[in-house]
Design a protein around this motif. Structure first.
Motif, PDB file in Angstrom:
ATOM      1  N   TRP A  55      53.026  57.087  44.445  1.00  0.00           N
ATOM      2  CA  TRP A  55      54.171  55.971  44.363  1.00  0.00           C
ATOM      3  C   TRP A  55      53.965  55.175  43.056  1.00  0.00           C
ATOM      4  O   TRP A  55      53.841  54.221  42.826  1.00  0.00           O
ATOM      5  CB  TRP A  55      54.222  55.022  45.611  1.00  0.00           C
ATOM      6  N   ASN A  56      53.486  56.046  42.053  1.00  0.00           N
ATOM      7  CA  ASN A  56      53.347  55.593  40.551  1.00  0.00           C
ATOM      8  C   ASN A  56      52.175  54.557  40.531  1.00  0.00           C
ATOM      9  O   ASN A  56      52.369  53.409  40.189  1.00  0.00           O
ATOM     10  CB  ASN A  56      54.562  55.114  40.075  1.00  0.00           C
ATOM     11  N   ALA A  57      51.037  54.637  41.209  1.00  0.00           N
ATOM     12  CA  ALA A  57      49.982  53.931  41.517  1.00  0.00           C
ATOM     13  C   ALA A  57      48.585  54.309  41.044  1.00  0.00           C
ATOM     14  O   ALA A  57      48.542  55.520  41.031  1.00  0.00           O
ATOM     15  CB  ALA A  57      49.838  53.385  42.915  1.00  0.00           C
ATOM     16  N   GLU A  58      47.810  53.516  40.828  1.00  0.00           N
ATOM     17  CA  GLU A  58      46.131  53.815  40.368  1.00  0.00           C
ATOM     18  C   GLU A  58      45.517  53.236  41.322  1.00  0.00           C
ATOM     19  O   GLU A  58      45.819  52.054  41.567  1.00  0.00           O
ATOM     20  CB  GLU A  58      46.163  53.476  38.980  1.00  0.00           C
ATOM     21  N   LEU A  59      44.418  53.910  41.703  1.00  0.00           N
ATOM     22  CA  LEU A  59      43.643  53.285  42.543  1.00  0.00           C
ATOM     23  C   LEU A  59      42.338  52.561  41.996  1.00  0.00           C
ATOM     24  O   LEU A  59      41.721  53.188  40.880  1.00  0.00           O
ATOM     25  CB  LEU A  59      42.929  54.395  43.585  1.00  0.00           C
ATOM     26  N   VAL A  60      42.106  51.356  42.227  1.00  0.00           N
ATOM     27  CA  VAL A  60      41.094  50.509  41.622  1.00  0.00           C
ATOM     28  C   VAL A  60      39.943  50.418  42.818  1.00  0.00           C
ATOM     29  O   VAL A  60      40.381  49.694  43.494  1.00  0.00           O
ATOM     30  CB  VAL A  60      41.555  49.409  41.100  1.00  0.00           C
ATOM     31  N   ARG A  61      38.753  50.963  42.571  1.00  0.00           N
ATOM     32  CA  ARG A  61      37.732  50.759  43.638  1.00  0.00           C
ATOM     33  C   ARG A  61      37.208  49.260  43.720  1.00  0.00           C
ATOM     34  O   ARG A  61      37.290  48.639  42.865  1.00  0.00           O
ATOM     35  CB  ARG A  61      36.718  51.650  43.172  1.00  0.00           C
ATOM     36  N   GLY A  62      36.959  48.945  44.934  1.00  0.00           N
ATOM     37  CA  GLY A  62      36.419  47.413  45.185  1.00  0.00           C
ATOM     38  C   GLY A  62      37.324  46.949  46.222  1.00  0.00           C
ATOM     39  O   GLY A  62      37.688  47.771  47.062  1.00  0.00           O
ATOM     40  N   GLY A  63      37.178  45.797  46.279  1.00  0.00           N
ATOM     41  CA  GLY A  63      37.860  44.698  47.462  1.00  0.00           C
ATOM     42  C   GLY A  63      37.144  43.979  48.046  1.00  0.00           C
ATOM     43  O   GLY A  63      36.082  43.351  47.331  1.00  0.00           O
ATOM     44  N   SER A  64      37.498  43.303  49.014  1.00  0.00           N
ATOM     45  CA  SER A  64      36.734  41.995  49.673  1.00  0.00           C
ATOM     46  C   SER A  64      35.441  42.044  49.881  1.00  0.00           C
ATOM     47  O   SER A  64      34.810  41.427  49.962  1.00  0.00           O
ATOM     48  CB  SER A  64      37.528  41.311  50.563  1.00  0.00           C
ATOM     49  N   ARG A  65      34.897  43.467  50.231  1.00  0.00           N
ATOM     50  CA  ARG A  65      33.595  43.670  50.807  1.00  0.00           C
ATOM     51  C   ARG A  65      32.492  43.488  49.592  1.00  0.00           C
ATOM     52  O   ARG A  65      31.590  43.053  49.890  1.00  0.00           O
ATOM     53  CB  ARG A  65      33.526  45.340  51.194  1.00  0.00           C
ATOM     54  N   ASP A  66      32.975  43.765  48.484  1.00  0.00           N
ATOM     55  CA  ASP A  66      31.844  43.652  47.145  1.00  0.00           C
ATOM     56  C   ASP A  66      32.510  42.582  46.505  1.00  0.00           C
ATOM     57  O   ASP A  66      31.531  42.345  45.165  1.00  0.00           O
ATOM     58  CB  ASP A  66      31.782  44.761  46.661  1.00  0.00           C
ATOM     59  N   GLY A  67      33.453  41.778  46.678  1.00  0.00           N
ATOM     60  CA  GLY A  67      33.876  40.512  45.968  1.00  0.00           C
ATOM     61  C   GLY A  67      34.520  40.824  44.642  1.00  0.00           C
ATOM     62  O   GLY A  67      34.860  40.023  43.881  1.00  0.00           O
ATOM     63  N   SER A  68      34.965  42.091  44.545  1.00  0.00           N
ATOM     64  CA  SER A  68      35.747  42.751  43.270  1.00  0.00           C
ATOM     65  C   SER A  68      37.520  42.308  43.500  1.00  0.00           C
ATOM     66  O   SER A  68      37.689  42.059  44.555  1.00  0.00           O
ATOM     67  CB  SER A  68      35.825  43.972  42.953  1.00  0.00           C
ATOM     68  N   SER A  69      37.944  42.085  42.347  1.00  0.00           N
ATOM     69  CA  SER A  69      39.512  42.026  42.631  1.00  0.00           C
ATOM     70  C   SER A  69      40.097  42.764  41.199  1.00  0.00           C
ATOM     71  O   SER A  69      39.442  43.132  40.349  1.00  0.00           O
ATOM     72  CB  SER A  69      39.695  40.420  42.201  1.00  0.00           C
ATOM     73  N   ALA A  70      41.364  42.432  41.570  1.00  0.00           N
ATOM     74  CA  ALA A  70      42.102  43.313  40.195  1.00  0.00           C
ATOM     75  C   ALA A  70      41.880  42.441  38.849  1.00  0.00           C
ATOM     76  O   ALA A  70      41.773  43.263  38.006  1.00  0.00           O
ATOM     77  CB  ALA A  70      43.716  43.556  40.547  1.00  0.00           C
ATOM     78  N   ALA A  71      41.805  41.494  38.968  1.00  0.00           N
ATOM     79  CA  ALA A  71      41.319  40.604  37.694  1.00  0.00           C
ATOM     80  C   ALA A  71      40.110  40.852  37.077  1.00  0.00           C
ATOM     81  O   ALA A  71      39.969  41.086  35.913  1.00  0.00           O
ATOM     82  CB  ALA A  71      41.374  38.961  38.147  1.00  0.00           C
ATOM     83  N   GLN A  72      39.002  41.275  38.160  1.00  0.00           N
ATOM     84  CA  GLN A  72      37.678  41.357  37.734  1.00  0.00           C
ATOM     85  C   GLN A  72      37.752  42.787  37.198  1.00  0.00           C
ATOM     86  O   GLN A  72      37.045  43.313  36.202  1.00  0.00           O
ATOM     87  CB  GLN A  72      36.611  41.306  38.725  1.00  0.00           C
ATOM     88  N   ALA A  73      38.392  43.834  37.544  1.00  0.00           N
ATOM     89  CA  ALA A  73      38.606  45.165  36.841  1.00  0.00           C
ATOM     90  C   ALA A  73      39.535  45.139  35.619  1.00  0.00           C
ATOM     91  O   ALA A  73      39.530  46.335  35.300  1.00  0.00           O
ATOM     92  CB  ALA A  73      39.300  46.103  38.222  1.00  0.00           C
ATOM     93  N   GLY A  74      39.990  44.182  35.302  1.00  0.00           N
ATOM     94  CA  GLY A  74      40.888  44.001  34.045  1.00  0.00           C
ATOM     95  C   GLY A  74      42.091  44.624  34.298  1.00  0.00           C
ATOM     96  O   GLY A  74      42.826  45.047  33.392  1.00  0.00           O
ATOM     97  N   VAL A  75      42.531  44.443  35.598  1.00  0.00           N
ATOM     98  CA  VAL A  75      44.151  44.993  35.757  1.00  0.00           C
ATOM     99  C   VAL A  75      44.958  43.825  36.141  1.00  0.00           C
ATOM    100  O   VAL A  75      44.533  42.797  36.371  1.00  0.00           O
ATOM    101  CB  VAL A  75      44.211  45.809  37.124  1.00  0.00           C
ATOM    102  N   GLY A  76      46.181  43.923  35.499  1.00  0.00           N
ATOM    103  CA  GLY A  76      47.111  42.822  35.424  1.00  0.00           C
ATOM    104  C   GLY A  76      46.945  41.921  34.632  1.00  0.00           C
ATOM    105  O   GLY A  76      47.373  40.807  34.371  1.00  0.00           O
TER     106      GLY A  76
END
Length: 76
Positions: A55-76
């Motif tokens: 669906w025109n998406a890219e997977l960014v590894r991470g999530g609440s388990r390790d405290g990462s976020s889209a902002a930390q990944a440089g997304v958005g």
């Protein structure tokens, strides 16, 4: 403009707005402009549990388990 979602929101949005439903009468006419826009938009999905996305998406590894976020990944 790209959008970022967590796994749950991505799965709900993907189920609600697939391109295949256009013009089928499965959703109200007033929803069509948003459906076309969200379908065409680049999406980033932050997840540590999904193996793949479409669906025109890219997977960014991470999530609440390790405290990462889209902002930390440089997304958005």
């Amino acid at each position: 403009m790209p959008s970022s979602f967590g796994r749950v929101t991505y799965e709900m949005m993907e189920a609600a707005f697939p391109a295949a439903r256009r013009g089928t009468g499965e959703r109200p006419d007033w929803m069509e402009p948003f459906a076309r826009t969200i379908d065409a938009a680049k999406k980033y999905v932050v997840s540590s549990t999904l193996d793949r996305v479409d669906w025109n998406a890219e997977l960014v590894r991470g999530g609440s388990r390790d405290g990462s976020s889209a902002a930390q990944a440089g997304v958005g």
